[in-house]
Design a protein around this motif. Structure first.
Motif, PDB file in Angstrom:
ATOM      1  N   GLU A  72       7.736  17.995  -0.662  1.00  0.00           N
ATOM      2  CA  GLU A  72       6.282  18.027  -0.706  1.00  0.00           C
ATOM      3  C   GLU A  72       5.758  18.920  -1.828  1.00  0.00           C
ATOM      4  O   GLU A  72       4.741  18.643  -2.426  1.00  0.00           O
ATOM      5  N   THR A  73       6.456  20.021  -2.119  1.00  0.00           N
ATOM      6  CA  THR A  73       5.971  20.958  -3.110  1.00  0.00           C
ATOM      7  C   THR A  73       6.053  20.393  -4.529  1.00  0.00           C
ATOM      8  O   THR A  73       5.553  21.018  -5.451  1.00  0.00           O
ATOM      9  N   ARG A  74       6.683  19.237  -4.708  1.00  0.00           N
ATOM     10  CA  ARG A  74       6.724  18.628  -6.038  1.00  0.00           C
ATOM     11  C   ARG A  74       5.363  18.033  -6.414  1.00  0.00           C
ATOM     12  O   ARG A  74       5.143  17.674  -7.552  1.00  0.00           O
ATOM     13  N   ILE A  75       4.479  17.899  -5.446  1.00  0.00           N
ATOM     14  CA  ILE A  75       3.137  17.392  -5.722  1.00  0.00           C
ATOM     15  C   ILE A  75       2.346  18.486  -6.422  1.00  0.00           C
ATOM     16  O   ILE A  75       2.207  19.590  -5.917  1.00  0.00           O
ATOM     17  N   SER A  76       1.826  18.180  -7.590  1.00  0.00           N
ATOM     18  CA  SER A  76       1.092  19.186  -8.353  1.00  0.00           C
ATOM     19  C   SER A  76      -0.329  19.335  -7.820  1.00  0.00           C
ATOM     20  O   SER A  76      -0.897  18.389  -7.259  1.00  0.00           O
ATOM     21  N   PRO A  77      -0.924  20.515  -7.979  1.00  0.00           N
ATOM     22  CA  PRO A  77      -2.314  20.709  -7.546  1.00  0.00           C
ATOM     23  C   PRO A  77      -3.265  19.720  -8.220  1.00  0.00           C
ATOM     24  O   PRO A  77      -4.238  19.278  -7.614  1.00  0.00           O
ATOM     25  N   GLU A  78      -2.964  19.381  -9.488  1.00  0.00           N
ATOM     26  CA  GLU A  78      -3.822  18.445 -10.219  1.00  0.00           C
ATOM     27  C   GLU A  78      -3.823  17.066  -9.534  1.00  0.00           C
ATOM     28  O   GLU A  78      -4.871  16.409  -9.442  1.00  0.00           O
ATOM     29  N   GLU A  79      -2.644  16.625  -9.083  1.00  0.00           N
ATOM     30  CA  GLU A  79      -2.575  15.338  -8.377  1.00  0.00           C
ATOM     31  C   GLU A  79      -3.357  15.402  -7.072  1.00  0.00           C
ATOM     32  O   GLU A  79      -4.101  14.475  -6.730  1.00  0.00           O
ATOM     33  N   ALA A  80      -3.180  16.497  -6.337  1.00  0.00           N
ATOM     34  CA  ALA A  80      -3.842  16.631  -5.046  1.00  0.00           C
ATOM     35  C   ALA A  80      -5.355  16.674  -5.192  1.00  0.00           C
ATOM     36  O   ALA A  80      -6.086  16.144  -4.340  1.00  0.00           O
ATOM     37  N   VAL A  81      -5.854  17.287  -6.266  1.00  0.00           N
ATOM     38  CA  VAL A  81      -7.299  17.369  -6.480  1.00  0.00           C
ATOM     39  C   VAL A  81      -7.895  15.966  -6.606  1.00  0.00           C
ATOM     40  O   VAL A  81      -8.995  15.693  -6.116  1.00  0.00           O
ATOM     41  N   ILE A  82      -7.166  15.067  -7.249  1.00  0.00           N
ATOM     42  CA  ILE A  82      -7.650  13.688  -7.424  1.00  0.00           C
ATOM     43  C   ILE A  82      -7.847  13.007  -6.073  1.00  0.00           C
ATOM     44  O   ILE A  82      -8.780  12.207  -5.899  1.00  0.00           O
ATOM     45  N   TRP A  83      -6.997  13.340  -5.091  1.00  0.00           N
ATOM     46  CA  TRP A  83      -7.136  12.735  -3.767  1.00  0.00           C
ATOM     47  C   TRP A  83      -8.470  13.082  -3.130  1.00  0.00           C
ATOM     48  O   TRP A  83      -8.963  12.336  -2.291  1.00  0.00           O
ATOM     49  N   GLY A  84      -9.045  14.202  -3.523  1.00  0.00           N
ATOM     50  CA  GLY A  84     -10.318  14.621  -2.948  1.00  0.00           C
ATOM     51  C   GLY A  84     -11.512  13.910  -3.546  1.00  0.00           C
ATOM     52  O   GLY A  84     -12.638  14.076  -3.059  1.00  0.00           O
ATOM     53  N   GLU A  85     -11.299  13.121  -4.607  1.00  0.00           N
ATOM     54  CA  GLU A  85     -12.416  12.428  -5.248  1.00  0.00           C
ATOM     55  C   GLU A  85     -12.896  11.244  -4.424  1.00  0.00           C
ATOM     56  O   GLU A  85     -14.081  10.927  -4.404  1.00  0.00           O
ATOM     57  N   SER A  86     -11.963  10.553  -3.769  1.00  0.00           N
ATOM     58  CA  SER A  86     -12.342   9.430  -2.903  1.00  0.00           C
ATOM     59  C   SER A  86     -11.165   9.077  -2.003  1.00  0.00           C
ATOM     60  O   SER A  86     -10.014   9.364  -2.305  1.00  0.00           O
ATOM     61  N   PHE A  87     -11.495   8.440  -0.894  1.00  0.00           N
ATOM     62  CA  PHE A  87     -10.458   8.017   0.055  1.00  0.00           C
ATOM     63  C   PHE A  87      -9.571   6.952  -0.575  1.00  0.00           C
ATOM     64  O   PHE A  87      -8.359   6.912  -0.342  1.00  0.00           O
ATOM     65  N   ASP A  88     -10.168   6.106  -1.384  1.00  0.00           N
ATOM     66  CA  ASP A  88      -9.401   5.049  -2.036  1.00  0.00           C
ATOM     67  C   ASP A  88      -8.351   5.627  -2.981  1.00  0.00           C
ATOM     68  O   ASP A  88      -7.224   5.128  -3.048  1.00  0.00           O
ATOM     69  N   LYS A  89      -8.701   6.690  -3.707  1.00  0.00           N
ATOM     70  CA  LYS A  89      -7.736   7.314  -4.615  1.00  0.00           C
ATOM     71  C   LYS A  89      -6.600   7.977  -3.838  1.00  0.00           C
ATOM     72  O   LYS A  89      -5.462   8.014  -4.315  1.00  0.00           O
ATOM     73  N   LEU A  90      -6.904   8.481  -2.670  1.00  0.00           N
ATOM     74  CA  LEU A  90      -5.861   9.068  -1.831  1.00  0.00           C
ATOM     75  C   LEU A  90      -4.855   8.007  -1.402  1.00  0.00           C
ATOM     76  O   LEU A  90      -3.644   8.192  -1.540  1.00  0.00           O
ATOM     77  N   LEU A  91      -5.360   6.869  -0.905  1.00  0.00           N
ATOM     78  CA  LEU A  91      -4.471   5.829  -0.402  1.00  0.00           C
ATOM     79  C   LEU A  91      -3.719   5.097  -1.512  1.00  0.00           C
ATOM     80  O   LEU A  91      -2.637   4.563  -1.278  1.00  0.00           O
ATOM     81  N   SER A  92      -4.289   5.071  -2.705  1.00  0.00           N
ATOM     82  CA  SER A  92      -3.640   4.359  -3.812  1.00  0.00           C
ATOM     83  C   SER A  92      -2.516   5.169  -4.439  1.00  0.00           C
ATOM     84  O   SER A  92      -1.747   4.638  -5.240  1.00  0.00           O
ATOM     85  N   HIS A  93      -2.384   6.445  -4.067  1.00  0.00           N
ATOM     86  CA  HIS A  93      -1.323   7.308  -4.579  1.00  0.00           C
ATOM     87  C   HIS A  93      -0.217   7.388  -3.532  1.00  0.00           C
ATOM     88  O   HIS A  93      -0.487   7.705  -2.376  1.00  0.00           O
ATOM     89  N   LYS A  94       1.018   7.109  -3.919  1.00  0.00           N
ATOM     90  CA  LYS A  94       2.127   7.063  -2.967  1.00  0.00           C
ATOM     91  C   LYS A  94       2.266   8.367  -2.187  1.00  0.00           C
ATOM     92  O   LYS A  94       2.362   8.359  -0.951  1.00  0.00           O
ATOM     93  N   ASP A  95       2.271   9.491  -2.889  1.00  0.00           N
ATOM     94  CA  ASP A  95       2.404  10.781  -2.205  1.00  0.00           C
ATOM     95  C   ASP A  95       1.155  11.112  -1.397  1.00  0.00           C
ATOM     96  O   ASP A  95       1.232  11.779  -0.363  1.00  0.00           O
ATOM     97  N   GLY A  96      -0.011  10.640  -1.872  1.00  0.00           N
ATOM     98  CA  GLY A  96      -1.233  10.859  -1.122  1.00  0.00           C
ATOM     99  C   GLY A  96      -1.195  10.131   0.203  1.00  0.00           C
ATOM    100  O   GLY A  96      -1.598  10.679   1.242  1.00  0.00           O
ATOM    101  N   LEU A  97      -0.704   8.899   0.190  1.00  0.00           N
ATOM    102  CA  LEU A  97      -0.589   8.108   1.414  1.00  0.00           C
ATOM    103  C   LEU A  97       0.367   8.774   2.398  1.00  0.00           C
ATOM    104  O   LEU A  97       0.094   8.863   3.600  1.00  0.00           O
ATOM    105  N   LYS A  98       1.498   9.270   1.888  1.00  0.00           N
ATOM    106  CA  LYS A  98       2.478   9.941   2.754  1.00  0.00           C
ATOM    107  C   LYS A  98       1.900  11.218   3.354  1.00  0.00           C
ATOM    108  O   LYS A  98       2.098  11.508   4.534  1.00  0.00           O
TER     109      LYS A  98
END
Length: 235
Positions: A72-98
């Motif tokens: 899990e720690t391989r996920i960068s803060p920059e990637e995680a911040v993008i998940w907060g922009e919209s629910f769709d961006k969260l689900l479209s990212h493999k690690d975000g979905l997990k």
């Protein structure tokens, strides 16, 4: 709630189990060859064996958690911040979905994301028999009354699906999927953005073990903590 820890001064987990048992059972050095004493010794060995097995189980859980968290720690803060922009961006990212799925498991609601994923897979079906087979599987698992992972849908939506399940199309679950998506977006996603799971990621902190509220059918370490810790029950 505070958890009390009881330390067994005689119990050294770094030693072989056989040596540990010998110390605890025969530490007094008194010889007693009576039948009752032999029975008591057998009971002691059985109880101590259970204790050590539970402690080893805890160690295995912690080891597995550490391996999972390392991924899990391989996920960068920059990637995680993008998940907060919209629910769709969260689900479209493999690690975000997990990660979101892991969060839903702490809330007893992972059936929602699993239903959404099943619908996405269903819409990719091409063979007519495959469409029928997958539609029936989704209906029995998520839609019908008392389904093992029943999602929260209104009666009217369920009735429409039930009537069309014998001749399903790729759009049979569109309305249901949309309702579940909106439920997750407006409710679960908002809590996810405020959760420790997500905040730890965007702030670059190591992920903490997930505290699942659903209890396993087998015993867990939390159950072991509830056991009477009086040393007298083991000796």
């Amino acid at each position: 709630m505070e958890t009390s820890l009881v330390f067994f001064s005689q119990l050294n987990m770094c030693e072989p189990k056989e040596k540990t048992f010998f110390k605890l059972i025969h530490g007094s050095g008194k010889g007693d060859t009576s039948k009752e004493a032999k029975i008591r010794d057998k009971e002691k060995r059985n109880r101590l064996s259970l204790l050590v097995q539970k402690l080893e189980f805890q160690q295995d859980i912690l080891s597995n958690s550490s391996g999972h968290l390392a991924k899990e720690t391989r996920i960068s803060p920059e990637e995680a911040v993008i998940w907060g922009e919209s629910f769709d961006k969260l689900l479209s990212h493999k690690d975000g979905l997990k990660t979101f799925t892991r969060f839903l498991k702490t809330e007893f609601s992972e059936e929602n994301i699993e239903f959404w994923i099943a619908c996405e897979d269903f819409k990719k079906s091409q063979d007519p028999q495959q469409i029928i087979r997958k539609a029936k599987s989704i209906y029995e698992k998520f839609i019908q009354n008392d389904a093992p992972q029943e999602v929260n849908l209104d009666f009217h939506t369920k009735e429409i699906i039930a009537r069309s399940i014998t001749q399903p199309t790729l759009h049979s679950f569109d309305v249901a999927q949309s309702r579940v998506y909106q439920l997750m977006e407006q409710d679960s996603y908002m809590r996810f953005l405020k959760s420790d799971i997500y905040l730890d990621l965007i702030e670059g902190r190591p992920q903490r073990p997930t505290n699942l509220r659903r209890r396993s059918r087998s015993f867990t370490y939390n159950e072991f903590q509830d056991v009477n810790s009086d040393v007298s029950i083991w000796l």
